[in-house]
Design an enzyme around this catalytic site. Structure first.
Site, PDB file in Angstrom:
ATOM      1  N   TYR A 120       0.817  -1.211   0.000  1.00  0.00           N
ATOM      2  CA  TYR A 120       0.000   0.000   0.000  1.00  0.00           C
ATOM      3  C   TYR A 120       0.855   1.267   0.000  1.00  0.00           C
ATOM      4  O   TYR A 120       0.379   2.337  -0.349  1.00  0.00           O
ATOM      5  CB  TYR A 120      -0.949   0.028   1.211  1.00  0.00           C
ATOM      6  CG  TYR A 120      -2.027  -1.035   1.167  1.00  0.00           C
ATOM      7  CD1 TYR A 120      -2.101  -1.942   0.123  1.00  0.00           C
ATOM      8  CD2 TYR A 120      -2.979  -1.130   2.167  1.00  0.00           C
ATOM      9  CE1 TYR A 120      -3.078  -2.909   0.074  1.00  0.00           C
ATOM     10  CE2 TYR A 120      -3.970  -2.092   2.129  1.00  0.00           C
ATOM     11  CZ  TYR A 120      -4.009  -2.989   1.082  1.00  0.00           C
ATOM     12  OH  TYR A 120      -4.986  -3.951   1.039  1.00  0.00           O
ATOM     13  N   ASP A 139      -5.346  -7.222   5.651  1.00  0.00           N
ATOM     14  CA  ASP A 139      -6.570  -6.570   5.173  1.00  0.00           C
ATOM     15  C   ASP A 139      -7.550  -7.644   4.707  1.00  0.00           C
ATOM     16  O   ASP A 139      -8.732  -7.658   5.082  1.00  0.00           O
ATOM     17  CB  ASP A 139      -6.183  -5.640   4.006  1.00  0.00           C
ATOM     18  CG  ASP A 139      -7.273  -4.631   3.689  1.00  0.00           C
ATOM     19  OD1 ASP A 139      -8.287  -4.624   4.399  1.00  0.00           O
ATOM     20  OD2 ASP A 139      -7.099  -3.865   2.730  1.00  0.00           O
ATOM     21  N   LYS A 187       4.217 -15.318   2.570  1.00  0.00           N
ATOM     22  CA  LYS A 187       4.229 -16.112   1.331  1.00  0.00           C
ATOM     23  C   LYS A 187       5.705 -16.382   1.036  1.00  0.00           C
ATOM     24  O   LYS A 187       6.241 -16.045  -0.023  1.00  0.00           O
ATOM     25  CB  LYS A 187       3.526 -15.301   0.220  1.00  0.00           C
ATOM     26  CG  LYS A 187       3.304 -16.044  -1.064  1.00  0.00           C
ATOM     27  CD  LYS A 187       2.268 -17.159  -0.991  1.00  0.00           C
ATOM     28  CE  LYS A 187       2.180 -17.899  -2.303  1.00  0.00           C
ATOM     29  NZ  LYS A 187       1.455 -19.163  -2.227  1.00  0.00           N
ATOM     30  N   ASP A 235     -10.894  -9.347   7.083  1.00  0.00           N
ATOM     31  CA  ASP A 235     -12.254  -9.237   6.537  1.00  0.00           C
ATOM     32  C   ASP A 235     -12.884 -10.622   6.426  1.00  0.00           C
ATOM     33  O   ASP A 235     -14.057 -10.817   6.758  1.00  0.00           O
ATOM     34  CB  ASP A 235     -12.225  -8.612   5.131  1.00  0.00           C
ATOM     35  CG  ASP A 235     -12.522  -7.119   5.173  1.00  0.00           C
ATOM     36  OD1 ASP A 235     -12.241  -6.503   6.217  1.00  0.00           O
ATOM     37  OD2 ASP A 235     -13.008  -6.581   4.171  1.00  0.00           O
ATOM     38  N   ASP A 255      -2.067 -18.325   1.531  1.00  0.00           N
ATOM     39  CA  ASP A 255      -3.141 -19.007   0.794  1.00  0.00           C
ATOM     40  C   ASP A 255      -3.781 -20.114   1.622  1.00  0.00           C
ATOM     41  O   ASP A 255      -5.007 -20.200   1.741  1.00  0.00           O
ATOM     42  CB  ASP A 255      -2.648 -19.532  -0.573  1.00  0.00           C
ATOM     43  CG  ASP A 255      -1.235 -20.106  -0.530  1.00  0.00           C
ATOM     44  OD1 ASP A 255      -0.612 -20.064   0.547  1.00  0.00           O
ATOM     45  OD2 ASP A 255      -0.755 -20.606  -1.558  1.00  0.00           O
TER      46      ASP A 255
END
Ligand code: NAD
Length: 368
Positions: free
Chosen positions: A141, A245, A189, A249, A221
């Protein structure tokens, strides 16, 4: 205990839910003999209407001069035609940046009484209590270079972390885990990304200072799958910005409604507390807003800015109790037996009552 709280209720349902959250904080202050002061300020659409800016200087000054900031929500459809930097949401991004918090805490808790509100089966969600610690100021970001070349149809974003950025957020996760069930799951990852390899090596190194905490690493994942299959296996989940993020959620569905989710951003100049939901213009002014996300956010203020852990737990227990007694706002009224539909204000009052009873009981026990 003294606490100076800046309260920016914002737009839509923001003022409705914030009123109930501050009522709870006032009750905790009164019942516990604490001195809490509340300084109100404008942010978002109401601030644009009154001052022309989504984050007026007076609001920012009040925030920087406080011990903590409690924010409602921002966003108003009447400003949709403005460019993003002029819209109400710009006020939120600006205040987050100015306060500089780098660790975003988002609890995801399964309430037994709300089992029917989650799309997941109750036997899967039962007893889930996850605390996400999401790094908030780094990663994709914020990394540069970033651009979109419309001539060549090419775009780039950069995932970048320094060791120090990982160390500071990892320490927050380990410290919090030491007061909980003593487990940190770090998400990355590392099988593909160098940034994740740095992340994993650094978190592993920080873990050596916390021998009582169990550390496990998960690839993002498969973590997305584990959260849905076995959510109660997790305690503190530590992630970089983008992964957190998405995963927090996803885990929100465990609780059952956006209106139930609190958050805190810590580590900067002043901690910032806000329910996860937005200004919900579709229900603003109808008395249908669920104030429990905001009230649970108030509990986080007590825990992380006032060092009143017992009172934070008392507020959370009061929420559990009111839900168990069957009181529901419209967003969580699905399923369940003996459910009584209540307004925003009525829900706030019920939590207040349950809290007062539990604090009275605690004081009576101390007096014996
Ligand atoms: P939203 O969170 O406002 O609403 C999404 C849905 O959830 C709506 O149907 C709404 O009625 C419901 N909902 C949200 N909070 C609820 C609550 N407490 N009780 C009951 N139901 C609730 O998201 P949106 O509709 O995408 O956005 C509306 C506005 O809010 C936009 O302007 C957006 O930019 C802004 N927004 C602000 C924040 C923030 O201030 N942190 C976060 C997200 C969106």
């Amino acid at each position: 205990m003294r606490l100076k709280l800046a309260v920016f209720a914002g737009d839509g349902i923001g003022p409705e839910v914030t009123r109930e959250a501050t009522n709870i904080l006032r009750a905790v202050a009164e019942l516990g003999g604490h001195e809490f002061t509340f300084v109100e300020g404008l942010i978002g659409g109401v601030a644009i209407t009154e001052t022309g800016s989504p984050l007026p200087t007076a609001t920012l000054d009040a925030a920087l001069d406080s011990d903590a900031v409690l924010l409602g929500a921002v966003g108003d459809n009447k400003f949709n035609a403005l460019t993003p930097d002029k819209r109400p949401e710009a006020g939120l991004l600006q205040i987050r940046q100015a306060l500089g918090g780098f660790a975003n805490l988002r609890p995801s808790v399964a309430y037994a009484a709300l089992a029917a509100s989650s799309p997941l089966r109750p036997e899967v969600t039962k007893d889930t209590d996850i605390l996400f610690v999401r790094e908030l100021l780094g990663g994709l970001y914020f990394g540069t270079p970033r651009w979109w070349n419309k001539e060549t149809n090419e775009a780039i974003n950069t995932m970048r972390y320094t060791r120090d950025e990982v160390v500071r957020v990892a320490r927050v996760a380990f410290e919090l885990a030491s007061k909980r069930r003593k487990k940190v799951t770090s998400v990355d990852k590392a099988n593909v990304l160098e940034v994740s390899q740095l992340w994993r090596a650094t978190v592993t190194e920080v873990a050596k200072d916390y021998p009582e905490i169990t550390l496990e690493h998960q690839l993002v994942d498969s973590m997305a799958m584990h959260i849905m299959n076995t959510p109660r296996n997790f305690d503190v989940v530590l992630t970089e910005n983008l992964f957190g993020d998405i995963l927090s959620d996803e885990a929100g569905v465990i609780t059952g409604s956006l209106g139930m989710l609190p958050s805190a951003t810590i580590g900067g100049k002043v901690n910032l507390y806000e329910p996860v939901h937005g200004s919900a213009p579709d229900i603003a002014g109808t008395g249908k807003a669920n104030p429990l996300g905001a009230i649970l956010t108030a509990a986080m203020v007590l825990r992380h800015s006032a060092n009143l852990e017992q009172d934070a737990r008392a507020v959370e227990a009061a929420v559990h109790k009111v839900l168990a007694a069957g009181y529901r706002t419209a967003d969580i009224a699905r399923g369940g037996e003996n459910v009584q539909l209540v307004s925003t204000q009525e829900m706030g009052k019920r939590v207040h009552q349950a809290l007062a009873e539990s604090i009275d009981r605690r004081q009576a026990m101390h007096a014996v």
